[in-house]
Design an enzyme around this catalytic site. Structure first.
Site, PDB file in Angstrom:
ATOM      1  CG  ASP A 234      -1.984   1.051   1.181  1.00 22.38           C
ATOM      2  OD1 ASP A 234      -3.072   0.737   0.672  1.00 22.38           O
ATOM      3  OD2 ASP A 234      -1.734   2.183   1.644  1.00 22.38           O
ATOM      4  CG  ASN A 242      -5.393  11.318  -4.554  1.00 27.88           C
ATOM      5  OD1 ASN A 242      -4.842  11.626  -5.608  1.00 27.88           O
ATOM      6  ND2 ASN A 242      -5.874  10.110  -4.326  1.00 27.88           N
ATOM      7  CG  ASP A 251      -5.261   9.404 -11.673  1.00 33.11           C
ATOM      8  OD1 ASP A 251      -5.559   8.742 -10.658  1.00 33.11           O
ATOM      9  OD2 ASP A 251      -6.107   9.964 -12.404  1.00 33.11           O
ATOM     10  CD  GLU A 277      -4.686   4.229  -0.997  1.00 35.29           C
ATOM     11  OE1 GLU A 277      -4.825   4.604   0.184  1.00 35.29           O
ATOM     12  OE2 GLU A 277      -5.588   4.327  -1.851  1.00 35.29           O
TER      13      GLU A 277
END
Length: 363
Positions: A234, A242, A251, A277
Site C-alpha cells: 500500500d 490526492n 494518478d 492505492e
C-alpha cells in the site's frame, strides 16, 4: 501430467462457450454444409439398403438422424451449440469406428476400399469442423494425404459407384469449404474477443492486472501444484497527496508505481492493482524469504524513484501461499502483515504472523 498438456486437454474437453456472433456464423455454415451433403448421404444410404448392408445402413442412418434432430434443437437456442457439436462429434466417431470394424469383418461387403475411403474422409471432414482448433491442423494434413491415396485407388470403379464416390466427396469438400470460411471469419471474431478478455482483466490506469485477471492467472499458474508467496503493498500517505496536489498527481504516482512493478516482477510472477492505492504481487515458486527480499528491493526502488512531484514510500506484507490455501486465506495473512508495517512506521516489509485478523490499513 505436464502443465501444458493439462491446459490443452482442458481446452479440448471443456471448450469455452461461443459468443453469440460466433454461434450464428457456425450455424449458418452447418446449414449450408448439410444442404450440400444431403445428395451424397442419401445416395450412400440407398446403396446400402439395396445391397442389404444393414449394419452399415444403421450406422450411417444414425448420423443422418442425429444431424437432422440436432440442427432444429440448436437453431432456436444457440447456447446449446457446444453440446450439439460434441454429440455430433461422438456420432461421427462411432460411425467411423463402426465402418472400420464392420468392413474388417466383412471385406466382401458392398462398400469396397474406394467407398470406405470416401465415407471415412467424409466423417473426418465433419469432425474437422467441430473439433477444437488444436486438432484442426494435424487432421487437415491427414485428410489431404488420405484423399490423395483415394484418388489413386478410384481407377477401375464402375460408373454407379464412381458417381456415389463423387457425391460423397462433393459433400466432403463442401464441409471443408465451410470449415475454411468459418475459420477465417471466426479468427477475426476470436481476436476481438481475446482483446476484450484482455481488457477486462487489466486495470485501465496502470495496465496491471485487475482483481479478476489476477485471480484467473494465479489459478492457471498454480495448476502445477507449486507453492508461492503473496505480497500486499500500500502506498504510504497517499490520501494527503490526492488532497494537496490533486487526483492528477495521484494518478501519475499510481502509473509510475505500476510501471516500476512491471519492470521488476519476475517472468513467473503476477502484479495487480487491487483497488485504490493497494497492490498485490504473486511470486510463483518463491518461498517467503525470497518474496521478502523481492518486496524489500521494490520498497527501496520506490523510495529512490521519482513517481511524481512527491517522493513516495510503500508498506508491504508478505505471506506464504501454499497449495492447500485459498487466495482469500493468503491475502488475509499478507494484508495483516502490511497493516503491521503501517503501524511500525511505514516504508518497510513485514512477514505475516498468523492468525490473520483482517484489520483495515491506515493511509
Amino acid at each position: 501430467m505436464p502443465l501444458w498438456l493439462r491446459a490443452w486437454w482442458q481446452d479440448v474437453a471443456r471448450p469455452l462457450p461461443d459468443a453469440p456472433e460466433v454461434s450464428r456464423v457456425k450455424m449458418s455454415g452447418y446449414v449450408f454444409a448439410m444442404l450440400v451433403a444431403i445428395p451424397g448421404l442419401l445416395l450412400l444410404l440407398r446403396e446400402l439398403l439395396i445391397h442389404h448392408a444393414w449394419p452399415y445402413a444403421v450406422t450411417h442412418g444414425a448420423v443422418m438422424v442425429g444431424a437432422a434432430l440436432l440442427l432444429p434443437w440448436t437453431w432456436r437456442h444457440p447456447e446449446r451449440l457446444g453440446m450439439a457439436e460434441r454429440i455430433f462429434a461422438a456420432l461421427l466417431t462411432l460411425s467411423a469406428v463402426g465402418f472400420l470394424v464392420l468392413y474388417g469383418q466383412h471385406p466382401e461387403a458392398v462398400l469396397g476400399y474406394d467407398l470406405i475411403g470416401s465415407v471415412l474422409l467424409f466423417i473426418v471432414a465433419g469432425l474437422l469442423l467441430i473439433l477444437p482448433p488444436q486438432l484442426s491442423l494435424p487432421l487437415s494434413v491427414a485428410l489431404l494425404i488420405a484423399y490423395r491415396f483415394e484418388v489413386n485407388m478410384l481407377s477401375g470403379v464402375d460408373r454407379e459407384k464412381l458417381l456415389l464416390s463423387q457425391w460423397v466427396n462433393t459433400g466432403m469438400f463442401a464441409l471443408l469449404m465451410v470449415g475454411v470460411t468459418m475459420r477465417q471469419t471466426l479468427a477475426g471474431l476470436t481476436e476481438r474477443l481475446h482483446l476484450l478478455e484482455e481488457l477486462s482483466a487489466r486495470d485501465t490506469l496502470t495496465g496491471l492486472l485487475n482483481r479478476r485477471g489476477f485471480e484467473q492467472q494465479a489459478a492457471a499458474l498454480r495448476l502445477d501444484g507449486t507453492d508461492g508467496s503473496l505480497i500486499v503493498l500500500d502506498i504510504d500517505h497517499f490520501k494527503p497527496v490526492n488532497d494537496t496536489h490533486g487526483h492528477t498527481e495521484g494518478d501519475r504516482i499510481l502509473v509510475g508505481l505500476g510501471q516500476l512493478m512491471k519492470n521488476l516482477v519476475p517472468p513467473d510472477g503476477l502484479a495487480a492493482r487491487w483497488g485504490g492505492e493497494e497492490f498485490v504481487l504473486y511470486l510463483h515458486g518463491q518461498d517467503v524469504d525470497a518474496a521478502h527480499a523481492f518486496a524489500d528491493d521494490l520498497r527501496a526502488a520506490v523510495q529512490d524513484a521519482t513517481l511524481g512531484r512527491v517522493r513516495m514510500t510503500i508498506s508491504s506484507g508478505v505471506a506464504a501461499w501454499r497449495t492447500r490455501d485459498t487466495l482469500h486465506h493468503a491475502f488475509l495473512h499478507a494484508d495483516d502483515a502490511m497493516y503491521e508495517a503501517k503501524q511500525a512506521g511505514r516504508n518497510r516489509v513485514i512477514r505475516s504472523s498468523p492468525p490473520a485478523s483482517g484489520h483495515p490499513a491506515p493511509p
